[in-house]
Write a protein that holds these residues in place. Structure first.
Motif, PDB file in Angstrom:
ATOM      1  N   GLU A  34       0.831  -1.191   0.000  1.00  0.00           N
ATOM      2  CA  GLU A  34       0.000   0.000   0.000  1.00  0.00           C
ATOM      3  C   GLU A  34       0.873   1.250   0.000  1.00  0.00           C
ATOM      4  O   GLU A  34       2.055   1.212   0.289  1.00  0.00           O
ATOM      5  CB  GLU A  34      -0.914   0.035   1.227  1.00  0.00           C
ATOM      6  N   GLY A  35       0.214   2.365  -0.296  1.00  0.00           N
ATOM      7  CA  GLY A  35       0.908   3.649  -0.222  1.00  0.00           C
ATOM      8  C   GLY A  35       1.497   4.050  -1.564  1.00  0.00           C
ATOM      9  O   GLY A  35       1.737   3.219  -2.435  1.00  0.00           O
ATOM     10  N   PHE A  36       1.732   5.352  -1.697  1.00  0.00           N
ATOM     11  CA  PHE A  36       2.164   5.898  -2.971  1.00  0.00           C
ATOM     12  C   PHE A  36       3.444   6.721  -2.885  1.00  0.00           C
ATOM     13  O   PHE A  36       4.032   7.055  -3.902  1.00  0.00           O
ATOM     14  CB  PHE A  36       1.060   6.804  -3.544  1.00  0.00           C
ATOM     15  N   ASN A  37       3.861   7.067  -1.675  1.00  0.00           N
ATOM     16  CA  ASN A  37       4.859   8.122  -1.545  1.00  0.00           C
ATOM     17  C   ASN A  37       6.248   7.661  -1.152  1.00  0.00           C
ATOM     18  O   ASN A  37       7.174   8.470  -1.156  1.00  0.00           O
ATOM     19  CB  ASN A  37       4.373   9.163  -0.523  1.00  0.00           C
ATOM     20  N   SER A  38       6.432   6.388  -0.800  1.00  0.00           N
ATOM     21  CA  SER A  38       7.728   5.923  -0.308  1.00  0.00           C
ATOM     22  C   SER A  38       8.372   4.954  -1.294  1.00  0.00           C
ATOM     23  O   SER A  38       7.699   4.091  -1.859  1.00  0.00           O
ATOM     24  CB  SER A  38       7.569   5.223   1.048  1.00  0.00           C
ATOM     25  N   GLU A  39       9.680   5.092  -1.465  1.00  0.00           N
ATOM     26  CA  GLU A  39      10.424   4.109  -2.251  1.00  0.00           C
ATOM     27  C   GLU A  39      10.671   2.841  -1.444  1.00  0.00           C
ATOM     28  O   GLU A  39      10.679   1.741  -1.979  1.00  0.00           O
ATOM     29  CB  GLU A  39      11.762   4.710  -2.696  1.00  0.00           C
ATOM     30  N   ILE A  40      10.893   3.024  -0.134  1.00  0.00           N
ATOM     31  CA  ILE A  40      11.053   1.911   0.794  1.00  0.00           C
ATOM     32  C   ILE A  40       9.858   1.900   1.725  1.00  0.00           C
ATOM     33  O   ILE A  40       9.506   2.928   2.315  1.00  0.00           O
ATOM     34  CB  ILE A  40      12.347   2.068   1.638  1.00  0.00           C
ATOM     35  N   ALA A  41       9.196   0.766   1.865  1.00  0.00           N
ATOM     36  CA  ALA A  41       8.105   0.611   2.828  1.00  0.00           C
ATOM     37  C   ALA A  41       8.038  -0.864   3.191  1.00  0.00           C
ATOM     38  O   ALA A  41       7.738  -1.707   2.340  1.00  0.00           O
ATOM     39  CB  ALA A  41       6.784   1.084   2.255  1.00  0.00           C
ATOM     40  N   ALA A  42       8.342  -1.181   4.443  1.00  0.00           N
ATOM     41  CA  ALA A  42       8.401  -2.583   4.838  1.00  0.00           C
ATOM     42  C   ALA A  42       8.208  -2.719   6.340  1.00  0.00           C
ATOM     43  O   ALA A  42       8.577  -1.825   7.114  1.00  0.00           O
ATOM     44  CB  ALA A  42       9.741  -3.195   4.439  1.00  0.00           C
ATOM     45  N   HIS A 104      -5.991  -2.074   7.841  1.00  0.00           N
ATOM     46  CA  HIS A 104      -6.437  -0.779   7.348  1.00  0.00           C
ATOM     47  C   HIS A 104      -7.936  -0.643   7.594  1.00  0.00           C
ATOM     48  O   HIS A 104      -8.700  -1.590   7.427  1.00  0.00           O
ATOM     49  CB  HIS A 104      -6.144  -0.645   5.857  1.00  0.00           C
ATOM     50  N   ALA A 105      -8.343   0.545   7.985  1.00  0.00           N
ATOM     51  CA  ALA A 105      -9.744   0.774   8.325  1.00  0.00           C
ATOM     52  C   ALA A 105     -10.652   0.504   7.125  1.00  0.00           C
ATOM     53  O   ALA A 105     -10.310   0.815   5.985  1.00  0.00           O
ATOM     54  CB  ALA A 105      -9.936   2.196   8.814  1.00  0.00           C
ATOM     55  N   ASP A 106     -11.803  -0.052   7.423  1.00  0.00           N
ATOM     56  CA  ASP A 106     -12.855  -0.270   6.434  1.00  0.00           C
ATOM     57  C   ASP A 106     -13.864   0.857   6.609  1.00  0.00           C
ATOM     58  O   ASP A 106     -14.486   0.987   7.665  1.00  0.00           O
ATOM     59  CB  ASP A 106     -13.508  -1.633   6.691  1.00  0.00           C
ATOM     60  N   HIS A 161      -4.595  16.325   9.743  1.00  0.00           N
ATOM     61  CA  HIS A 161      -3.877  15.308   8.973  1.00  0.00           C
ATOM     62  C   HIS A 161      -4.093  15.526   7.484  1.00  0.00           C
ATOM     63  O   HIS A 161      -3.144  15.530   6.700  1.00  0.00           O
ATOM     64  CB  HIS A 161      -4.358  13.914   9.391  1.00  0.00           C
ATOM     65  N   THR A 162      -5.323  15.645   7.065  1.00  0.00           N
ATOM     66  CA  THR A 162      -5.801  16.037   5.722  1.00  0.00           C
ATOM     67  C   THR A 162      -5.770  14.935   4.673  1.00  0.00           C
ATOM     68  O   THR A 162      -6.191  15.174   3.545  1.00  0.00           O
ATOM     69  CB  THR A 162      -5.081  17.283   5.151  1.00  0.00           C
ATOM     70  N   ASP A 163      -5.297  13.743   4.996  1.00  0.00           N
ATOM     71  CA  ASP A 163      -5.263  12.657   4.005  1.00  0.00           C
ATOM     72  C   ASP A 163      -5.934  11.437   4.610  1.00  0.00           C
ATOM     73  O   ASP A 163      -5.284  10.494   5.056  1.00  0.00           O
ATOM     74  CB  ASP A 163      -3.823  12.343   3.602  1.00  0.00           C
ATOM     75  N   LEU A 164      -7.275  11.458   4.633  1.00  0.00           N
ATOM     76  CA  LEU A 164      -8.047  10.433   5.328  1.00  0.00           C
ATOM     77  C   LEU A 164      -8.315   9.197   4.474  1.00  0.00           C
ATOM     78  O   LEU A 164      -9.350   8.543   4.603  1.00  0.00           O
ATOM     79  CB  LEU A 164      -9.351  11.023   5.852  1.00  0.00           C
ATOM     80  N   ASN A 165      -7.371   8.861   3.618  1.00  0.00           N
ATOM     81  CA  ASN A 165      -7.373   7.585   2.907  1.00  0.00           C
ATOM     82  C   ASN A 165      -7.488   6.457   3.931  1.00  0.00           C
ATOM     83  O   ASN A 165      -6.803   6.470   4.957  1.00  0.00           O
ATOM     84  CB  ASN A 165      -6.057   7.475   2.126  1.00  0.00           C
ATOM     85  N   ASN A 166      -8.331   5.477   3.669  1.00  0.00           N
ATOM     86  CA  ASN A 166      -8.500   4.416   4.676  1.00  0.00           C
ATOM     87  C   ASN A 166      -7.206   3.654   4.930  1.00  0.00           C
ATOM     88  O   ASN A 166      -7.016   3.103   6.029  1.00  0.00           O
ATOM     89  CB  ASN A 166      -9.606   3.446   4.249  1.00  0.00           C
ATOM     90  N   THR A 167      -6.282   3.633   3.973  1.00  0.00           N
ATOM     91  CA  THR A 167      -5.013   2.942   4.211  1.00  0.00           C
ATOM     92  C   THR A 167      -4.106   3.722   5.152  1.00  0.00           C
ATOM     93  O   THR A 167      -3.086   3.194   5.609  1.00  0.00           O
ATOM     94  CB  THR A 167      -4.271   2.655   2.893  1.00  0.00           C
ATOM     95  N   ASN A 168      -4.464   4.965   5.437  1.00  0.00           N
ATOM     96  CA  ASN A 168      -3.715   5.762   6.411  1.00  0.00           C
ATOM     97  C   ASN A 168      -4.266   5.627   7.828  1.00  0.00           C
ATOM     98  O   ASN A 168      -3.762   6.276   8.744  1.00  0.00           O
ATOM     99  CB  ASN A 168      -3.702   7.235   6.011  1.00  0.00           C
ATOM    100  N   VAL A 169      -5.303   4.811   7.993  1.00  0.00           N
ATOM    101  CA  VAL A 169      -5.881   4.563   9.313  1.00  0.00           C
ATOM    102  C   VAL A 169      -5.687   3.090   9.643  1.00  0.00           C
ATOM    103  O   VAL A 169      -6.216   2.221   8.960  1.00  0.00           O
ATOM    104  CB  VAL A 169      -7.375   4.923   9.354  1.00  0.00           C
ATOM    105  N   LEU A 170      -4.911   2.821  10.684  1.00  0.00           N
ATOM    106  CA  LEU A 170      -4.656   1.459  11.123  1.00  0.00           C
ATOM    107  C   LEU A 170      -5.482   1.171  12.368  1.00  0.00           C
ATOM    108  O   LEU A 170      -5.465   1.946  13.328  1.00  0.00           O
ATOM    109  CB  LEU A 170      -3.172   1.259  11.429  1.00  0.00           C
TER     110      LEU A 170
END
Length: 273
Positions: A34-42, A104-106, A161-170
């Motif tokens: 998930e996510g769009f902004n990182s080259e590394i995410a793990a 991730h939040a539904d 926060h301003t980016d309430l994408n459900n993948t940003n809510v754990l």
């Protein structure tokens, strides 16, 4: 535009060694999808713990997002995973956050996660805005407001926060009720009117299947939303229709079109043409 993702194993040896100074030798690495902004995410584990790592090259145009997250992290207790370490070496900027077990939040209608998200936004509303450099909501929306006078509705001194994408809510299944959700990805942290994050959530709720009235009812669970002037909400809906229209023009992926459609639906519901 999404950033190309690479595996942690492609980090320079020096950068990997700098990470392991904090973690110890890594036992497992699970790359995030998930996510769009990182080259590394793990998500990584070692004998001493687990962390979520995200990173960008120091010459990447959006490396500022890493530094913004590092600067704001100390002020986010109770609403975001803690930042455990920040490494900048060998051409890489790397952040290590405490790992969150959960999902991730539904946001779909009837989801049991919805009260958790509302409780999270209530806690965020009680979080003091730190005295660090942040963009102001009226600056971010200046190009999109239907009229210059609308900008006064967006101004304020609250942390957003301003980016309430459900993948940003754990949502952590093991935490106590009402304190289970956390917000990640704080690169777009902003100073503005207290009710705006609830407004951003409305757009994502509509994109997840809610009717506009239902989405606004959910937003009304957040006290700050109930203080928002109706005219201000309408102005915010109009501005976000323009925001998502521009995003979709430049990046016409299915998810951006879905959000543009949701923003338009809300704008029309609020009386927009």
């Amino acid at each position: 535009m999404a950033t190309t993702r690479i595996g942690l194993d492609r980090l320079p040896t020096t950068a990997r060694a700098a990470v392991e100074q904090y973690t110890g030798p890594l036992l497992s690495v699970v790359e995030a999808t998930e996510g769009f902004n990182s080259e590394i995410a793990a998500r990584v584990t070692s004998a001493t713990g687990a962390w979520h790592i995200k990173g960008l090259r120091t010459d990447h145009p959006r490396v500022w997002t890493q530094r913004r997250e590092a600067s704001i992290a100390p002020f986010l207790g109770g609403v975001a995973p803690a930042l455990c370490w920040h490494v900048e070496t060998a051409g890489w900027d790397l952040l290590g956050f405490e790992s969150q077990d959960g999902h991730h939040a539904d946001f779909s209608p009837g989801s049991p996660d919805l009260p958790e998200v509302a409780a999270l936004l209530c806690r965020l509303g009680e979080t003091a805005c730190p005295g660090i450099e942040l963009r102001h909501a009226e600056q971010r929306l200046e190009r999109y407001a239907a009229a210059p006078g609308d900008l006064r509705f967006f101004a304020g001194d609250h942390l957003l926060h301003t980016d309430l994408n459900n993948t940003n809510v754990l949502v952590n299944n093991c935490a106590s009720q009402g304190d289970r959700a956390r917000l990640v990805d704080w690169a777009w942290a902003t100073r503005g009117a207290a009710w705006l994050d609830a407004g951003y959530w409305v757009i994502w709720l509509i994109a997840s299947g809610h009717a506009p009235a239902s989405a606004e009812d959910r937003a009304a669970e957040i006290p700050a939303w109930r203080t928002a002037p109706a005219e201000g909400i309408t102005a915010f809906a109009a501005a976000n229709r323009s925001v998502w229209g521009e995003i979709t023009t430049g990046d016409p992926d299915p998810w951006t079109r879905r959000l543009a459609s949701a923003a338009t639906t809300w704008h029309v519901y609020r009386g927009g043409a």
